[in-house]
Design an enzyme around this catalytic site. Structure first.
Site, short mmCIF file in Angstrom:
data_model
loop_
_atom_site.label_atom_id
_atom_site.label_comp_id
_atom_site.label_asym_id
_atom_site.label_seq_id
_atom_site.Cartn_x
_atom_site.Cartn_y
_atom_site.Cartn_z
N ARG A 5 47.05 40.25 45.90
CA ARG A 5 47.01 40.67 44.69
C ARG A 5 48.22 39.63 43.81
O ARG A 5 48.34 39.02 42.60
CB ARG A 5 46.91 42.47 44.20
CG ARG A 5 45.90 42.89 44.68
CD ARG A 5 46.20 44.35 44.52
NE ARG A 5 45.61 45.03 45.27
CZ ARG A 5 43.67 45.70 44.99
NH1 ARG A 5 43.55 44.60 43.27
NH2 ARG A 5 43.08 46.35 45.71
N PHE A 53 34.02 34.43 46.32
CA PHE A 53 34.74 35.29 46.07
C PHE A 53 36.26 35.01 45.94
O PHE A 53 36.66 34.17 46.43
CB PHE A 53 34.58 35.86 47.33
CG PHE A 53 35.04 38.16 47.22
CD1 PHE A 53 34.43 38.82 47.38
CD2 PHE A 53 36.16 37.97 47.90
CE1 PHE A 53 35.42 39.70 47.27
CE2 PHE A 53 36.73 39.35 47.83
CZ PHE A 53 36.41 40.11 47.15
N GLU A 90 39.19 44.72 32.87
CA GLU A 90 38.74 44.51 33.89
C GLU A 90 39.25 43.31 34.60
O GLU A 90 39.33 41.90 33.80
CB GLU A 90 36.90 44.76 33.59
CG GLU A 90 36.68 45.34 33.97
CD GLU A 90 36.05 46.13 35.19
OE1 GLU A 90 36.96 46.19 36.34
OE2 GLU A 90 35.34 47.40 35.88
N ASP A 91 39.39 42.96 35.41
CA ASP A 91 40.01 41.92 36.29
C ASP A 91 38.42 40.91 36.49
O ASP A 91 39.09 40.21 35.86
CB ASP A 91 40.47 41.70 37.81
CG ASP A 91 39.58 42.82 38.60
OD1 ASP A 91 38.52 43.84 37.99
OD2 ASP A 91 39.98 43.08 40.03
N ASP A 110 30.96 41.30 37.86
CA ASP A 110 30.29 40.89 39.30
C ASP A 110 29.26 41.01 38.58
O ASP A 110 28.25 40.46 38.37
CB ASP A 110 31.19 41.02 40.84
CG ASP A 110 30.28 40.19 41.37
OD1 ASP A 110 29.88 39.63 41.56
OD2 ASP A 110 30.09 41.08 43.13
P1 IMP Z 1 30.65 44.55 40.22
O1 IMP Z 1 30.41 46.03 40.04
O2 IMP Z 1 29.69 44.36 40.86
O3 IMP Z 1 30.77 44.24 39.09
O4 IMP Z 1 32.26 44.88 41.20
C1 IMP Z 1 33.44 45.48 40.12
C2 IMP Z 1 34.59 45.14 40.98
O5 IMP Z 1 34.51 44.72 42.35
C3 IMP Z 1 35.65 44.21 40.87
O6 IMP Z 1 36.39 45.59 39.32
C4 IMP Z 1 36.37 44.01 41.71
O7 IMP Z 1 37.65 44.91 42.27
C5 IMP Z 1 35.61 42.92 42.40
N1 IMP Z 1 35.02 42.31 42.77
C6 IMP Z 1 34.12 41.64 42.54
N2 IMP Z 1 33.72 40.32 42.67
C7 IMP Z 1 34.94 40.34 43.01
C8 IMP Z 1 36.05 39.06 44.00
O8 IMP Z 1 35.35 37.78 43.81
N3 IMP Z 1 36.92 39.64 43.97
C9 IMP Z 1 37.81 39.69 44.25
N4 IMP Z 1 37.53 41.65 43.94
C10 IMP Z 1 35.82 41.50 43.49
MG MG Z 2 38.96 45.27 44.48
#
Ligand code: IMP
Ligand code: MG
Length: 174
Positions: free
Chosen positions: A164, A151, A98-99, A102
């Protein structure tokens, strides 16, 4: 929204990726079949690709894709599977890549989904962790960096499909 200051340099990322790859290579040194790397599209592509090139164990690639954000910067909390597994992961060692984590909603959804296919093991490798934002706990086996609640874009991460391709991770500013 505009591109703000660099949060993590390209050099720092590359250094950390090599360290993670060394840990992963050591931990999976004696598994019977190639490790299945499972990057979550599209944000994890840069990270997973660089990571894979520093691994010393045999790997296979599969990819999954989900939608969670739309074009904004706030999670909708609603996760939808856009692209499923194509490999049979039953009995295999799988490392989801995973990148960023959050809220954790995307990852817990995907973890549940992959687990139903009966892998021998399933672990998570993540480049960036926003601990402060966590809604659902997720077990992170390999972590690049903890970052503050901002962000961020670059090194695979986008805002509205932009940025990206940047080498470093930057903060996005209003
Ligand atoms: P989560 O489900 O809230 O944990 O979000 C996960 C996904 O949201 C990640 O795989 C990203 O694609 C996107 N995301 C969350 N935070 C960021 C950020 O700061 N920048 C860009 N994408 C984000
Ligand atoms: Mg995204």
């Amino acid at each position: 929204m505009k591109l703000g200051p660099e949060l993590i340099s390209g050099d720092a990322i590359q250094q950390r990726v090599r360290e993670l790859a060394a840990d992963i290579s050591r931990d999976y040194a004696s598994i019977p079949k190639p490790l299945i790397l499972l990057p979550v599209l599209k944000g994890s592509v840069c990270f997973a690709t660089d990571l894979s090139r520093s691994l010393t164990v045999p790997v296979n690639f599969d990819y999954v894709a989900v939608s969670s954000y739309g074009s904004g910067t706030e999670s909708t909390g609603h996760v939808q599977l856009l692209k499923d597994l194509t490999m049979d992961v039953a009995g295999r060692d799988v490392l989801m890549v995973e990148d960023i984590i959050d809220t954790g909603l995307t990852t817990s959804f995907l973890f549940e989904h992959v687990r139903r296919h009966g892998p021998a093991s399933l672990k998570l490798c993540v480049l960036l962790n926003k601990e402060e934002r966590r809604v659902t706990p997720v077990p992170i086996a390999y972590k690049g960096f903890d970052i503050p609640n901002a962000f961020v874009v670059g090194y695979g991460l986008d805002y509205d499909e932009l940025y990206r391709n940047l080498t470093a991770v930057h903060i996005l500013e209003p």
